[in-house]
Write a protein that holds these residues in place. Structure first.
Motif, PDB file in Angstrom:
ATOM      1  N   ALA A 110      -6.033   5.470  -1.604  1.00  0.00           N
ATOM      2  CA  ALA A 110      -4.936   6.375  -1.193  1.00  0.00           C
ATOM      3  C   ALA A 110      -4.011   5.774  -0.236  1.00  0.00           C
ATOM      4  N   ASP A 111      -4.416   4.685   0.596  1.00  0.00           N
ATOM      5  CA  ASP A 111      -3.722   4.038   1.455  1.00  0.00           C
ATOM      6  C   ASP A 111      -2.716   2.722   1.055  1.00  0.00           C
ATOM      7  N   LEU A 112      -2.520   2.921  -0.597  1.00  0.00           N
ATOM      8  CA  LEU A 112      -1.821   1.841  -1.032  1.00  0.00           C
ATOM      9  C   LEU A 112      -0.460   1.541  -0.639  1.00  0.00           C
ATOM     10  N   VAL A 113       0.252   2.689  -0.394  1.00  0.00           N
ATOM     11  CA  VAL A 113       1.707   2.544   0.119  1.00  0.00           C
ATOM     12  C   VAL A 113       1.644   2.215   1.638  1.00  0.00           C
ATOM     13  N   THR A 114       1.130   2.636   2.180  1.00  0.00           N
ATOM     14  CA  THR A 114       0.869   2.314   3.825  1.00  0.00           C
ATOM     15  C   THR A 114       0.348   0.781   3.831  1.00  0.00           C
ATOM     16  N   ARG A 115      -0.595   0.598   3.471  1.00  0.00           N
ATOM     17  CA  ARG A 115      -1.208  -0.932   3.642  1.00  0.00           C
ATOM     18  C   ARG A 115      -0.144  -1.983   2.870  1.00  0.00           C
ATOM     19  N   LEU A 116       0.518  -1.728   1.785  1.00  0.00           N
ATOM     20  CA  LEU A 116       1.336  -2.687   1.124  1.00  0.00           C
ATOM     21  C   LEU A 116       2.470  -2.957   2.081  1.00  0.00           C
ATOM     22  N   THR A 117       3.029  -1.613   2.549  1.00  0.00           N
ATOM     23  CA  THR A 117       4.133  -1.652   3.485  1.00  0.00           C
ATOM     24  C   THR A 117       4.202  -2.245   4.585  1.00  0.00           C
ATOM     25  N   ALA A 118       2.955  -2.265   5.392  1.00  0.00           N
ATOM     26  CA  ALA A 118       2.260  -2.936   6.595  1.00  0.00           C
ATOM     27  C   ALA A 118       2.430  -4.558   6.118  1.00  0.00           C
ATOM     28  N   ALA A 119       1.987  -4.787   5.094  1.00  0.00           N
ATOM     29  CA  ALA A 119       1.497  -6.255   4.671  1.00  0.00           C
ATOM     30  C   ALA A 119       2.934  -6.929   4.359  1.00  0.00           C
ATOM     31  N   LEU A 120       3.627  -6.316   4.087  1.00  0.00           N
ATOM     32  CA  LEU A 120       5.119  -7.222   3.788  1.00  0.00           C
ATOM     33  C   LEU A 120       5.912  -7.812   4.955  1.00  0.00           C
ATOM     34  N   SER A 121       5.932  -9.244   5.103  1.00  0.00           N
ATOM     35  CA  SER A 121       6.406  -9.601   6.049  1.00  0.00           C
ATOM     36  C   SER A 121       8.074  -9.750   5.891  1.00  0.00           C
ATOM     37  N   PRO A 122       9.110  -9.817   6.811  1.00  0.00           N
ATOM     38  CA  PRO A 122      10.239  -9.905   6.895  1.00  0.00           C
ATOM     39  C   PRO A 122      10.805 -11.030   5.966  1.00  0.00           C
ATOM     40  N   GLU A 123       9.938 -12.064   6.035  1.00  0.00           N
ATOM     41  CA  GLU A 123      10.531 -13.230   5.165  1.00  0.00           C
ATOM     42  C   GLU A 123       9.959 -13.195   3.761  1.00  0.00           C
TER      43      GLU A 123
END
Length: 205
Positions: A110-123
């Motif tokens: 259920a946290d797929l969207v939120t966790r992937l978004t948080a894990a993506l760094s700017p670079e």
């Protein structure tokens, strides 16, 4: 940054006897419905990359936007991702991020969207889900700008042949999920044995 989501649903289920995977039921629900529910916080319409399948064959709903594969010698999840990016590029306000989820992942967290978004760094150009040391490149978050050259590379025949290779070429990061009490949240349904195991798991929840 705005986000879109694509359900990669073009698989023909050859190891399952040639069925349309999106319509297979686990826990009484078609796999497409389960994938859609997992992306509940993603914006609408949800893109469904269906390969050469029709909306009727996939069982699409009004909230789904079907995109077919591009007319190049590529198939599978990579072709679906490219088709979604091509469709988004022709919209008035293309998003900056695209989340992908394989339709045959009935227990997507259920946290797929939120966790992937948080894990993506700017670079980073993208980040893919992992669990127990296993990479799942069909379930990831991608910068649309990094995927923009993909269609032209496919037309030239120079694009990679798999999402795994694409993720490596882009230097995608990894977002690790722990094994859940009931198993791997990214279990894929590829064979009759997988389907039987998924049904048993759903029944036990």
């Amino acid at each position: 940054m705005q986000l879109a989501a694509v359900i990669l649903a073009g698989g023909r289920g050859r190891r399952l006897g040639g069925v349309v995977k999106a319509g297979l039921r686990v826990g009484g629900q078609p796999l497409l419905q389960r994938a859609t529910a997992a992306l509940g916080s993603a914006p609408r319409p949800l893109i469904v990359a269906g390969g050469t399948l029709t909306a009727a064959a996939l069982g699409l709903e009004r909230r789904h936007q079907l995109v077919p594969d591009l007319p190049f010698d590529y198939a599978g999840p990579l072709a679906g991702l490219a088709a979604a990016v091509d469709w988004l590029s022709r919209q008035p306000h293309p998003p900056g991020l695209l989340l992908s989820l394989a339709v045959d992942t009935p227990f997507a967290p259920a946290d797929l969207v939120t966790r992937l978004t948080a894990a993506l760094s700017p670079e980073q150009s993208g980040v893919i889900a992992t669990c127990g040391g296993q990479d799942y490149p069909t379930n990831g978050l991608w910068r649309v700008s990094a995927l923009a050259p993909l269609a032209a590379a496919m037309a030239a025949g120079t694009a990679p042949r798999s999402l795994r290779r694409l993720a490596a070429d882009l230097g995608a990061g990894h977002c690790e999920w722990p094994l859940q009490p009931d198993g791997d949240p990214f279990l894929s349904v590829n064979t009759p044995a997988d389907l039987t195991a998924a049904e048993a798991r759903a029944a036990a929840l």
